[in-house]
Design an enzyme around this catalytic site. Sequence first.
Site, short mmCIF file in Angstrom:
data_model
loop_
_atom_site.label_atom_id
_atom_site.label_comp_id
_atom_site.label_asym_id
_atom_site.label_seq_id
_atom_site.Cartn_x
_atom_site.Cartn_y
_atom_site.Cartn_z
N GLY A 66 0.81 -1.22 0.00
CA GLY A 66 0.00 0.00 0.00
C GLY A 66 0.84 1.26 0.00
O GLY A 66 2.08 1.21 -0.04
N TYR A 86 -14.73 4.42 8.50
CA TYR A 86 -13.28 4.40 8.68
C TYR A 86 -12.90 5.11 10.00
O TYR A 86 -12.14 4.58 10.81
CB TYR A 86 -12.64 5.10 7.48
CG TYR A 86 -11.16 5.37 7.57
CD1 TYR A 86 -10.24 4.33 7.62
CD2 TYR A 86 -10.67 6.68 7.56
CE1 TYR A 86 -8.88 4.59 7.66
CE2 TYR A 86 -9.32 6.96 7.59
CZ TYR A 86 -8.42 5.89 7.65
OH TYR A 86 -7.07 6.16 7.69
N ILE A 143 -1.49 11.90 3.39
CA ILE A 143 -0.07 11.69 3.09
C ILE A 143 0.18 11.85 1.59
O ILE A 143 -0.51 11.23 0.77
CB ILE A 143 0.39 10.28 3.54
CG1 ILE A 143 0.04 10.03 5.02
CG2 ILE A 143 1.89 10.11 3.29
CD1 ILE A 143 0.76 10.88 6.02
C1 AKB Z 1 -8.14 9.23 4.06
O1 AKB Z 1 -8.30 10.25 3.37
O2 AKB Z 1 -9.06 8.42 4.30
C2 AKB Z 1 -6.79 8.99 4.69
C3 AKB Z 1 -6.72 9.52 6.09
C4 AKB Z 1 -6.69 10.97 6.32
O3 AKB Z 1 -6.66 8.76 7.00
N1 AKB Z 1 -5.77 9.56 3.89
#
Ligand code: AKB
Length: 323
Positions: free
Chosen positions: A12, A143, A173
């Site tokens: 990843g 998430y 990132i």
């Molecule tokens: C996302 O955009 O889901 C990730 C994060 C900020 O954890 N890059």
Amino acid sequence: MKSKILMIGACGQIGSELTLKLRRLFGEENVIASDISYSNLDVVNSGIFEIVDAQNYASIKVCVEKYKIDTIYLMAAILSATGEKYPMKAWDLNMESLFHVLNLARAKFIKKVFWPSSIAVFGATTPKEFTPQYTIMEPSTVYGITKQVGERWCEYYHKKYDVDVRSLRYPGIISWKTLPGGGTTDYAVEIYHKAITDGFYDCFLTEETELPMMFMDDAIKATIDIMTANKDAVKIRSSYNLAAISFTPKELAESIKKHIPGFKITYTPDYRQDIANSWPKSINDSYAREDWKWKHQFNIEDITKEMLLQLNKKYGASLNKSK
Ligand code: AKB
């Protein structure tokens, strides 16, 4: 004796660069890369690689025993945007993999764990500017929920079972080697690719959407810094706020225009706008700076310069190859 590391999710965006860096630092024989497919040839060909299913305890344990692993970096995850499309898949992967690794540590098969959290742990009711370490956390994405719950479990396993688990709340990132997949901050990588290939980018966030971001080299440095810090220096065992810079798509486009004057950007916000709206604009990471002396290096101009330089080489090389 050198530590033996297993990287789960080594193909990843972050896992791949972390694997290559750890191999350079600690020797390729000491860093075992694993993923569910052979999708990153740099990683697969630069040392030992195993197929490991992060959702299968036995699959991880076999690998841990085979290579006498003492440290796991668990980088496999479904990110924010994909998580909204497949909520149960995101919940299952993000939580099951974490429990497997924490339970391996609890049972003393391994000694140390790195698990990434995210700014997605924050939600619409969190203060947006310079968001503190300890504040209201009501994440609105699946998430974000998995990351917040995961943080609670990390702290619990540390307190109850003395598991040495360390974690960072990564911002978006930015990197040129491997594409991110399924995140809300992905625009900040796609924009550079499109600037070079098409001279144009249609952004899925509005021009004024400010989000916390970081260059990959800084993210890798922070990860290795926290993992090599003395155990006592790592005082927070849920996850540390981590910050570098914040910018909007408009500001990023302006920095690209300094190098590609003809670059054009349009804005067509989609479902990811709601996710971005729920996240902080900037982060207060003073605990990381105090406890284990975290310091970022790259600002927006440094990032743009490096991204365009490296991607120009990459696309130049692939154009030459196809001739
Ligand atoms: C996302 O955009 O889901 C990730 C994060 C900020 O954890 N890059």
